[in-house]
Enzyme design. Structure first.
Site, PDB file in Angstrom:
ATOM      1  CG  HIS A 128      -2.171  -0.953   1.124  1.00  8.20           C
ATOM      2  ND1 HIS A 128      -2.716  -1.397   2.252  1.00  8.20           N
ATOM      3  CD2 HIS A 128      -2.591  -1.834  -0.093  1.00  8.20           C
ATOM      4  CE1 HIS A 128      -3.893  -2.365   1.838  1.00  8.20           C
ATOM      5  NE2 HIS A 128      -3.517  -2.723   0.428  1.00  8.20           N
ATOM      6  CB  CYS A 142       6.402  13.060  -9.698  1.00 13.20           C
ATOM      7  SG  CYS A 142       6.175  14.297 -10.616  1.00 13.20           S
ATOM      8  CG  ASN A 144      -6.114  -9.487  14.503  1.00 15.84           C
ATOM      9  OD1 ASN A 144      -5.410  -8.555  14.022  1.00 15.84           O
ATOM     10  ND2 ASN A 144      -7.468  -9.284  14.513  1.00 15.84           N
TER      11      ASN A 144
HETATM   12  P1  NAD Z   1      -7.001  -2.100  10.688  1.00 14.34           P
HETATM   13  O1  NAD Z   1      -6.809  -0.854  11.291  1.00 14.34           O
HETATM   14  O2  NAD Z   1      -8.104  -2.087   9.735  1.00 14.34           O
HETATM   15  O3  NAD Z   1      -7.135  -3.528  11.644  1.00 14.34           O
HETATM   16  C1  NAD Z   1      -6.239  -3.741  12.443  1.00 14.34           C
HETATM   17  C2  NAD Z   1      -6.244  -4.832  13.222  1.00 14.34           C
HETATM   18  O4  NAD Z   1      -5.221  -5.172  14.024  1.00 14.34           O
HETATM   19  C3  NAD Z   1      -7.489  -5.171  13.915  1.00 14.34           C
HETATM   20  O5  NAD Z   1      -8.152  -6.500  13.481  1.00 14.34           O
HETATM   21  C4  NAD Z   1      -7.278  -5.380  15.437  1.00 14.34           C
HETATM   22  O6  NAD Z   1      -8.188  -6.169  16.098  1.00 14.34           O
HETATM   23  C5  NAD Z   1      -5.969  -5.643  15.289  1.00 14.34           C
HETATM   24  N1  NAD Z   1      -4.974  -5.422  16.338  1.00 14.34           N
HETATM   25  C6  NAD Z   1      -4.878  -4.078  17.020  1.00 14.34           C
HETATM   26  N2  NAD Z   1      -3.862  -4.244  17.841  1.00 14.34           N
HETATM   27  C7  NAD Z   1      -3.281  -5.181  17.924  1.00 14.34           C
HETATM   28  C8  NAD Z   1      -1.974  -5.857  18.389  1.00 14.34           C
HETATM   29  N3  NAD Z   1      -1.581  -5.112  19.424  1.00 14.34           N
HETATM   30  N4  NAD Z   1      -1.614  -7.017  18.121  1.00 14.34           N
HETATM   31  C9  NAD Z   1      -2.294  -7.779  17.209  1.00 14.34           C
HETATM   32  N5  NAD Z   1      -3.226  -7.263  16.448  1.00 14.34           N
HETATM   33  C10 NAD Z   1      -3.709  -6.131  16.798  1.00 14.34           C
HETATM   34  O7  NAD Z   1      -5.704  -2.416   9.621  1.00 14.34           O
HETATM   35  P2  NAD Z   1      -5.586  -3.069   8.251  1.00 14.34           P
HETATM   36  O8  NAD Z   1      -6.217  -4.342   8.282  1.00 14.34           O
HETATM   37  O9  NAD Z   1      -4.095  -3.154   8.144  1.00 14.34           O
HETATM   38  O10 NAD Z   1      -6.027  -2.156   7.259  1.00 14.34           O
HETATM   39  C11 NAD Z   1      -5.627  -0.866   7.329  1.00 14.34           C
HETATM   40  C12 NAD Z   1      -5.266   0.131   6.145  1.00 14.34           C
HETATM   41  O11 NAD Z   1      -4.904   1.262   6.664  1.00 14.34           O
HETATM   42  C13 NAD Z   1      -4.026  -0.400   5.374  1.00 14.34           C
HETATM   43  O12 NAD Z   1      -4.193  -0.240   4.059  1.00 14.34           O
HETATM   44  C14 NAD Z   1      -2.989   0.555   6.063  1.00 14.34           C
HETATM   45  O13 NAD Z   1      -2.378   1.015   4.882  1.00 14.34           O
HETATM   46  C15 NAD Z   1      -3.622   1.575   6.496  1.00 14.34           C
HETATM   47  N6  NAD Z   1      -2.868   1.922   7.950  1.00 14.34           N
HETATM   48  C16 NAD Z   1      -1.599   1.782   8.050  1.00 14.34           C
HETATM   49  C17 NAD Z   1      -1.188   2.117   9.194  1.00 14.34           C
HETATM   50  C18 NAD Z   1       0.383   1.770   9.524  1.00 14.34           C
HETATM   51  O14 NAD Z   1       1.171   1.947   8.394  1.00 14.34           O
HETATM   52  N7  NAD Z   1       0.750   1.533  10.800  1.00 14.34           N
HETATM   53  C19 NAD Z   1      -1.993   2.479  10.401  1.00 14.34           C
HETATM   54  C20 NAD Z   1      -3.313   2.594   9.963  1.00 14.34           C
HETATM   55  C21 NAD Z   1      -3.832   2.472   8.987  1.00 14.34           C
HETATM   56 ZN    ZN Z   2       8.391  14.496 -11.831  1.00 18.26          ZN
END
Ligand code: NAD
Ligand code: ZN
Length: 231
Positions: free
Chosen positions: A107, A115, A199
């Site tokens: 992602h 750009c 999870n």
């Molecule tokens: P999500 O936030 O939708 O889900 C997170 C999951 O992690 C949940 O099921 C939750 O129960 C679980 N969780 C929370 N704390 C935890 C822990 N300590 N240990 C284990 N599991 C835990 O995230 P997703 O499914 O990755 O989808 C999110 C989208 O948002 C992605 O496309 C991402 O690019 C973006 N995003 C990225 C970040 C980052 O880079 N850190 C942060 C927020 C969102």
């Molecule tokens: Zn450029």
């Protein structure tokens, strides 16, 4: 016997580092509805809001550190003799700062710009709100190199090829709600891999896995890595 491993990580693996997840208890990402900050339409409608949002996420990375789960995966990456691919949905840089090398960001990355004039994707750690020029073509048309909803994730061919060869597929800290990543478990099963979910609690995808372990990634991931390297 396990030889080839694919690991999918999501926002949950970075939660214990202090990076908020996406669908927190309130269903918002850092106070915003995702359609207001994570779609191409949002960027067209309100580029100032979107650039400000990602500038803040990028700046916040400087205050966080990899946690025990990132470090354990880096150890697995360094020591696993078979094939290994870590596929992350995260846009933070905590896997690479922990030392992981066999890593793909499907992602995009906060620390990279894109750009819209020439397609260059330069490393970028500063803000984008002040419309800096592209280092490649000079046009001030840089956006965050983040795959927004409705855009095509990166590295899909390499990811699918790795899953097709996998004996073990592990999903860590992802809600199983965002496709195509949410579909990888089914692809892995069809390819004959054992599938394991780690999870905090039940996710939308839990019933699709052979096994699910629930708890914080900072405990579950080091335990899994120790077991894999011992066997
Ligand atoms: P999500 O936030 O939708 O889900 C997170 C999951 O992690 C949940 O099921 C939750 O129960 C679980 N969780 C929370 N704390 C935890 C822990 N300590 N240990 C284990 N599991 C835990 O995230 P997703 O499914 O990755 O989808 C999110 C989208 O948002 C992605 O496309 C991402 O690019 C973006 N995003 C990225 C970040 C980052 O880079 N850190 C942060 C927020 C969102
Ligand atoms: Zn450029």
């Amino acid at each position: 016997m396990v030889r080839n491993i694919v690991i999918l990580t999501g926002a949950g693996i970075s939660a214990e580092s202090g990076v908020p997840t996406f669908r927190g208890p309130d269903g918002l990402w850092e106070g915003h509805h995702v359609e207001d900050v994570a779609t191409p339409e949002a960027f067209q409608r309100n580029p100032v809001l979107v650039q400000t949002f990602y500038d803040a996420r990028r700046a916040a990375l400087r205050a966080v550190e990899p946690n025990a789960a990132h470090l354990a995966l880096a150890r697995l990456d360094a020591e696993w003799p078979g094939e290994l691919l870590i596929v992350t949905q995260n846009v933070d840089d905590l896997h690479e700062r922990a030392g992981s090398r066999r890593l793909l960001h499907m992602h995009g990355e906060l620390n990279r710009a894109l750009c819209t004039a020439c397609g260059a994707a330069p490393d970028w750690t500063g803000p984008l709100i002040d419309a800096p020029s592209c280092p490649q073509c000079g046009v001030p048309s840089l956006r965050p190199d983040i795959v927004w909803f409705g855009e095509m994730p990166y590295h899909m061919d390499a990811i699918e090829a790795a899953i097709a060869r996998a004996d073990l597929f592990v999903s860590i800290g992802t809600s199983g709600a965002v496709y195509p990543a949410a579909g990888f478990v089914s692809v892995a099963r069809r390819a004959g891999a054992r599938t394991l979910e780690l999870n905090l609690d039940m996710s939308a995808g839990t019933p699709l896995f052979d096994e699910a372990r629930h708890g914080p990634a900072g405990l579950l991931v080091p335990a899994l890595v120790a077991k894999l390297l011992d066997d």
